[in-house]
Design a protein around this motif. Structure first.
Motif, PDB file in Angstrom:
ATOM      1  N   ASN A 174      29.562   4.457   6.422  1.00  0.00           N
ATOM      2  CA  ASN A 174      29.286   4.433   7.785  1.00  0.00           C
ATOM      3  C   ASN A 174      28.758   2.850   8.306  1.00  0.00           C
ATOM      4  OD1 ASN A 174      29.132   5.524  10.462  1.00  0.00           O
ATOM      5  ND2 ASN A 174      27.889   7.254   9.544  1.00  0.00           N
ATOM      6  N   ILE A 175      28.951   2.699   9.410  1.00  0.00           N
ATOM      7  CA  ILE A 175      28.884   1.478   9.980  1.00  0.00           C
ATOM      8  C   ILE A 175      27.187   1.200  10.234  1.00  0.00           C
ATOM      9  CG2 ILE A 175      28.710   0.205  12.434  1.00  0.00           C
ATOM     10  CD1 ILE A 175      31.159   1.630  13.201  1.00  0.00           C
ATOM     11  N   PRO A 176      27.037  -0.175   9.585  1.00  0.00           N
ATOM     12  CA  PRO A 176      25.593  -0.360   9.306  1.00  0.00           C
ATOM     13  C   PRO A 176      24.904  -0.812  10.651  1.00  0.00           C
ATOM     14  CG  PRO A 176      26.868  -2.357   8.950  1.00  0.00           C
ATOM     15  CD  PRO A 176      27.907  -1.321   9.187  1.00  0.00           C
ATOM     16  N   LYS A 177      23.494  -0.344  10.773  1.00  0.00           N
ATOM     17  CA  LYS A 177      22.658  -0.519  11.866  1.00  0.00           C
ATOM     18  C   LYS A 177      22.730  -2.012  12.467  1.00  0.00           C
ATOM     19  CE  LYS A 177      18.224  -1.981   9.355  1.00  0.00           C
ATOM     20  NZ  LYS A 177      16.796  -1.408   9.351  1.00  0.00           N
ATOM     21  N   ALA A 202       6.386  15.662   6.494  1.00  0.00           N
ATOM     22  CA  ALA A 202       7.374  15.247   5.372  1.00  0.00           C
ATOM     23  C   ALA A 202       8.819  16.231   5.453  1.00  0.00           C
ATOM     24  CB  ALA A 202       7.007  15.557   4.012  1.00  0.00           C
ATOM     25  N   PRO A 203       9.863  15.389   5.363  1.00  0.00           N
ATOM     26  CA  PRO A 203      10.087  13.825   4.717  1.00  0.00           C
ATOM     27  C   PRO A 203      10.521  13.124   6.014  1.00  0.00           C
ATOM     28  CG  PRO A 203      12.088  15.325   4.433  1.00  0.00           C
ATOM     29  CD  PRO A 203      11.114  16.102   5.276  1.00  0.00           C
ATOM     30  N   TYR A 204       9.961  13.305   7.060  1.00  0.00           N
ATOM     31  CA  TYR A 204      10.063  12.615   8.416  1.00  0.00           C
ATOM     32  C   TYR A 204       9.191  11.782   8.758  1.00  0.00           C
ATOM     33  CZ  TYR A 204      13.759  16.156   8.345  1.00  0.00           C
ATOM     34  OH  TYR A 204      14.960  17.173   8.059  1.00  0.00           O
ATOM     35  N   CYS A 205       8.318  11.309   7.957  1.00  0.00           N
ATOM     36  CA  CYS A 205       7.029  10.644   8.149  1.00  0.00           C
ATOM     37  C   CYS A 205       7.371   9.292   8.380  1.00  0.00           C
ATOM     38  CB  CYS A 205       5.997  10.390   7.029  1.00  0.00           C
ATOM     39  SG  CYS A 205       5.705  12.113   5.875  1.00  0.00           S
ATOM     40  N   ARG A 206       8.574   8.570   8.235  1.00  0.00           N
ATOM     41  CA  ARG A 206       8.946   7.269   8.264  1.00  0.00           C
ATOM     42  C   ARG A 206       9.829   7.164   9.519  1.00  0.00           C
ATOM     43  NH1 ARG A 206      10.923   4.482   4.118  1.00  0.00           N
ATOM     44  NH2 ARG A 206      11.344   6.262   2.709  1.00  0.00           N
ATOM     45  N   HIS A 207      10.209   8.278  10.192  1.00  0.00           N
ATOM     46  CA  HIS A 207      11.059   8.044  11.201  1.00  0.00           C
ATOM     47  C   HIS A 207      10.507   7.944  12.443  1.00  0.00           C
ATOM     48  CE1 HIS A 207      13.854  10.385   8.758  1.00  0.00           C
ATOM     49  NE2 HIS A 207      14.503  10.769   9.555  1.00  0.00           N
ATOM     50  N   THR A 208      10.871   6.647  12.976  1.00  0.00           N
ATOM     51  CA  THR A 208      10.381   6.101  14.242  1.00  0.00           C
ATOM     52  C   THR A 208      10.804   6.611  15.635  1.00  0.00           C
ATOM     53  OG1 THR A 208      11.964   4.295  14.357  1.00  0.00           O
ATOM     54  CG2 THR A 208      10.014   3.811  13.093  1.00  0.00           C
ATOM     55  N   ASP A 209       9.931   7.029  16.545  1.00  0.00           N
ATOM     56  CA  ASP A 209      10.346   7.636  17.703  1.00  0.00           C
ATOM     57  C   ASP A 209      11.345   8.794  17.356  1.00  0.00           C
ATOM     58  OD1 ASP A 209       8.888   5.718  19.162  1.00  0.00           O
ATOM     59  OD2 ASP A 209      10.638   4.323  18.854  1.00  0.00           O
ATOM     60  N   PRO A 210      10.871   9.767  16.803  1.00  0.00           N
ATOM     61  CA  PRO A 210      11.732  10.998  16.414  1.00  0.00           C
ATOM     62  C   PRO A 210      11.758  12.032  17.719  1.00  0.00           C
ATOM     63  CG  PRO A 210       9.539  11.408  15.679  1.00  0.00           C
ATOM     64  CD  PRO A 210       9.596   9.876  16.031  1.00  0.00           C
ATOM     65  N   GLU A 226      19.204   8.094   8.903  1.00  0.00           N
ATOM     66  CA  GLU A 226      18.476   8.453  10.088  1.00  0.00           C
ATOM     67  C   GLU A 226      17.591   7.491  10.720  1.00  0.00           C
ATOM     68  OE1 GLU A 226      18.964  13.462   9.268  1.00  0.00           O
ATOM     69  OE2 GLU A 226      17.118  12.551   9.390  1.00  0.00           O
ATOM     70  N   ARG A 227      16.894   6.950   9.658  1.00  0.00           N
ATOM     71  CA  ARG A 227      15.571   6.154   9.928  1.00  0.00           C
ATOM     72  C   ARG A 227      16.482   4.915  10.685  1.00  0.00           C
ATOM     73  NH1 ARG A 227      13.922   7.033   4.590  1.00  0.00           N
ATOM     74  NH2 ARG A 227      12.508   8.718   4.596  1.00  0.00           N
ATOM     75  N   ASP A 228      17.810   4.288  10.183  1.00  0.00           N
ATOM     76  CA  ASP A 228      18.445   3.342  10.513  1.00  0.00           C
ATOM     77  C   ASP A 228      18.761   3.552  12.076  1.00  0.00           C
ATOM     78  OD1 ASP A 228      18.203   1.834   8.306  1.00  0.00           O
ATOM     79  OD2 ASP A 228      20.265   2.017   7.688  1.00  0.00           O
ATOM     80  N   VAL A 229      19.429   4.835  12.087  1.00  0.00           N
ATOM     81  CA  VAL A 229      19.897   5.115  13.625  1.00  0.00           C
ATOM     82  C   VAL A 229      18.872   5.151  14.751  1.00  0.00           C
ATOM     83  CG1 VAL A 229      20.518   7.122  14.871  1.00  0.00           C
ATOM     84  CG2 VAL A 229      21.665   6.500  12.881  1.00  0.00           C
ATOM     85  N   LEU A 230      17.641   5.524  14.251  1.00  0.00           N
ATOM     86  CA  LEU A 230      16.503   5.507  15.378  1.00  0.00           C
ATOM     87  C   LEU A 230      15.874   3.885  15.572  1.00  0.00           C
ATOM     88  CD1 LEU A 230      14.428   8.615  14.025  1.00  0.00           C
ATOM     89  CD2 LEU A 230      15.564   8.529  16.144  1.00  0.00           C
ATOM     90  N   GLU A 231      16.457   3.005  14.901  1.00  0.00           N
ATOM     91  CA  GLU A 231      16.101   1.700  15.239  1.00  0.00           C
ATOM     92  C   GLU A 231      16.911   1.368  16.383  1.00  0.00           C
ATOM     93  OE1 GLU A 231      15.465  -1.280  12.405  1.00  0.00           O
ATOM     94  OE2 GLU A 231      14.793   0.256  10.769  1.00  0.00           O
ATOM     95  N   TYR A 232      18.013   1.805  16.551  1.00  0.00           N
ATOM     96  CA  TYR A 232      19.177   1.247  17.782  1.00  0.00           C
ATOM     97  C   TYR A 232      19.432   2.254  18.777  1.00  0.00           C
ATOM     98  CZ  TYR A 232      22.897   3.232  14.765  1.00  0.00           C
ATOM     99  OH  TYR A 232      23.751   4.050  14.083  1.00  0.00           O
ATOM    100  N   GLU A 274      16.357  12.243  -1.699  1.00  0.00           N
ATOM    101  CA  GLU A 274      16.304  11.075  -0.931  1.00  0.00           C
ATOM    102  C   GLU A 274      17.617  10.238  -1.344  1.00  0.00           C
ATOM    103  OE1 GLU A 274      14.847   8.050   1.414  1.00  0.00           O
ATOM    104  OE2 GLU A 274      13.502   9.940   0.761  1.00  0.00           O
ATOM    105  N   GLU A 275      18.060  10.356  -2.391  1.00  0.00           N
ATOM    106  CA  GLU A 275      19.255   9.568  -2.983  1.00  0.00           C
ATOM    107  C   GLU A 275      20.654   9.874  -2.343  1.00  0.00           C
ATOM    108  OE1 GLU A 275      19.087   7.434  -5.185  1.00  0.00           O
ATOM    109  OE2 GLU A 275      16.892   7.642  -5.251  1.00  0.00           O
ATOM    110  N   SER A 276      20.434  10.811  -1.501  1.00  0.00           N
ATOM    111  CA  SER A 276      21.739  11.114  -0.813  1.00  0.00           C
ATOM    112  C   SER A 276      22.102  10.266   0.261  1.00  0.00           C
ATOM    113  CB  SER A 276      21.707  12.811  -0.276  1.00  0.00           C
ATOM    114  OG  SER A 276      20.802  12.851   0.903  1.00  0.00           O
ATOM    115  N   GLY A 277      21.239   9.600   0.722  1.00  0.00           N
ATOM    116  CA  GLY A 277      21.374   8.539   1.842  1.00  0.00           C
ATOM    117  C   GLY A 277      21.029   9.076   3.007  1.00  0.00           C
TER     118      GLY A 277
END
Length: 405
Positions: free
Chosen positions: A162-165, A227-235, A200-206, A192-195
């Motif tokens: 995919n296209i990077p953030k 968990a495992p969404y503890c680090r998802h910003t503005d979910p 998802e965390r990258d998408v939530l940054e933009y 976690e290794e599946s990416g």
């Protein structure tokens, strides 16, 4: 959104892997592997659709076994070769060809750690993927900056391709008023290794809004930052909003006969294989399996042909694919839009979709006996499907997106 008529001037840009390019690269990579291994035994890692699709090239090698991490496949055969556990590769050969595009790097790293002396061969390689992504991003950026849209809707492919953030953040720096909507199709919250989680965390940054197409219940955990969404910003920007597909392709034609009694669509992968075998055994010539690339003599069909086959089927059977995720799959909406009666493997996600947008003509099964009995009952009945997926549905779907933005 375009079908709704609610947008102004718009452009659509489609990009992705071209089959001819992939075939050429796979063929070259197999020849490279052959030049190094000769007639020495080779183990292929990957017993899925990718291996079946490119078997005409892979079979040039002296393949003696196929490894896969799915323990349900161990002991079975693919192309008359044994499917083995990755732990057993060393007993067969330390020449290993990785047959996966999306997970190639992950598998390569895993195997190199487990078998440090093995000769490992890739079919794609990071250079090929990086070059393709760079080309797409360059063309896409020039088109977007020339068009200067108010809204960009991105429907991504697999996360590893995919296209990077950084691309989207750069766009926003040039177009401060730009709103971005991203649509998620798949997820994997166990690995976690599946990416998927990193993506998802990258998408939530933009992204200003994210549409989850297939799973409503996981959003409850995401919104609570469990968990495992503890680090998802503005979910809270992620909503469950299943997409209606193009009504000029997927539509209900009540004047056409339905010559196919029972049909199932797609590749022979995951849990779908179990239900396919039951249907073949129980209904014989009354059952039809269409499309897919996994399995002997399977060939993909065009979107138009797929939609026409849905319109010609009375009862469409749909199942979940993998045990690690439950989804309201695209086939659910496509079958309903084409006027088929849907018999769905029981899952919470399709039921949530039905509660929110229905009621539709959806029936559920969760065992062999239930599947067979319900098919028998539906074939004898005079039930008709509910007409869905009209322009009105597209308008409602689009209005919700625009209002939230």
């Amino acid at each position: 959104m375009v079908q709704s008529g609610l947008l102004g001037e718009n452009e659509t840009y489609a990009f992705g892997w071209q089959e001819a390019d992939s075939e050429e690269l796979v063929s070259q990579s197999v020849d490279n592997c052959l030049s190094k291994t000769g007639q020495a035994p080779v183990v292929v890692y990957g017993a899925g659709a990718h291996t079946t699709q490119y078997w005409k090239y892979i079979s040039r090698l002296n393949v003696i076994a196929i490894a896969d991490k799915n323990e349900k496949l161990w002991g079975k055969k693919l192309n008359d070769l044994p499917i083995i556990s990755p732990q057993d590769i060393g007993s067969y050969s330390l020449n290993v060809l990785v047959s996966s595009r999306a997970y190639e790097d992950n598998i390569y790293t895993e195997l190199s750690q487990r078998y440090p002396t093995a000769a490992l061969f890739k079919l794609y390689g990071t250079e090929f993927i990086a070059a393709a992504l760079g080309k797409w991003c360059e063309e896409l950026e020039s088109r977007i900056l020339a068009f200067k849209p108010d809204l960009l809707v991105h429907t991504p492919t697999h996360v590893k391709e995919n296209i990077p953030k950084s691309f989207f953040l750069n766009l926003k720096s040039h177009l401060p008023k730009l709103k971005i909507v991203t649509i998620w199709w798949d997820y994997d919250e166990e690995n976690e290794e599946s990416g998927y989680l990193d993506y998802e965390r990258d998408v939530l940054e933009y992204a200003d809004l994210v549409i989850e197409n297939s799973n409503a219940t996981r959003l409850e955990k995401m919104h609570q930052r469990l968990a495992p969404y503890c680090r998802h910003t503005d979910p809270e920007r992620v909503i469950f909003h299943p997409t209606w597909f193009d009504p000029s392709i997927f539509y209900y034609d009540d004047k056409k006969p339905r010559p196919y009694a029972v049909s199932m669509f797609g590749s022979i992968v995951g849990e779908r294989e179990l239900w396919l075998n039951i249907l073949k055994e129980s209904f014989g010539s009354d059952f039809n399996h269409f499309g897919g690339v996994s399995g002997k003599h399977r060939k993909p069909i065009s979107t138009q042909e797929y939609a026409e086959l849905l319109r010609q089927t009375k009862v469409v059977i749909n199942s979940q694919t993998y045990s690690f995720r439950s989804q309201c799959k695209g086939k659910v909406r496509e079958a309903l839009q084409c006027g088929a009666i849907l018999l769905e493997q029981e899952n919470d996600e399709t039921q949530v979709f039905n509660d929110l947008y229905g009621p539709f003509n959806i029936h559920y099964y969760n065992s062999k006996e239930e599947l067979i009995n319900k098919i028998d009952s539906l074939l004898k009945s005079e039930q008709q499907a509910v007409r869905v997926g009209s322009k009105e549905a597209c308008c409602k779907w689009t209005m919700k997106v625009l209002e939230l933005l």
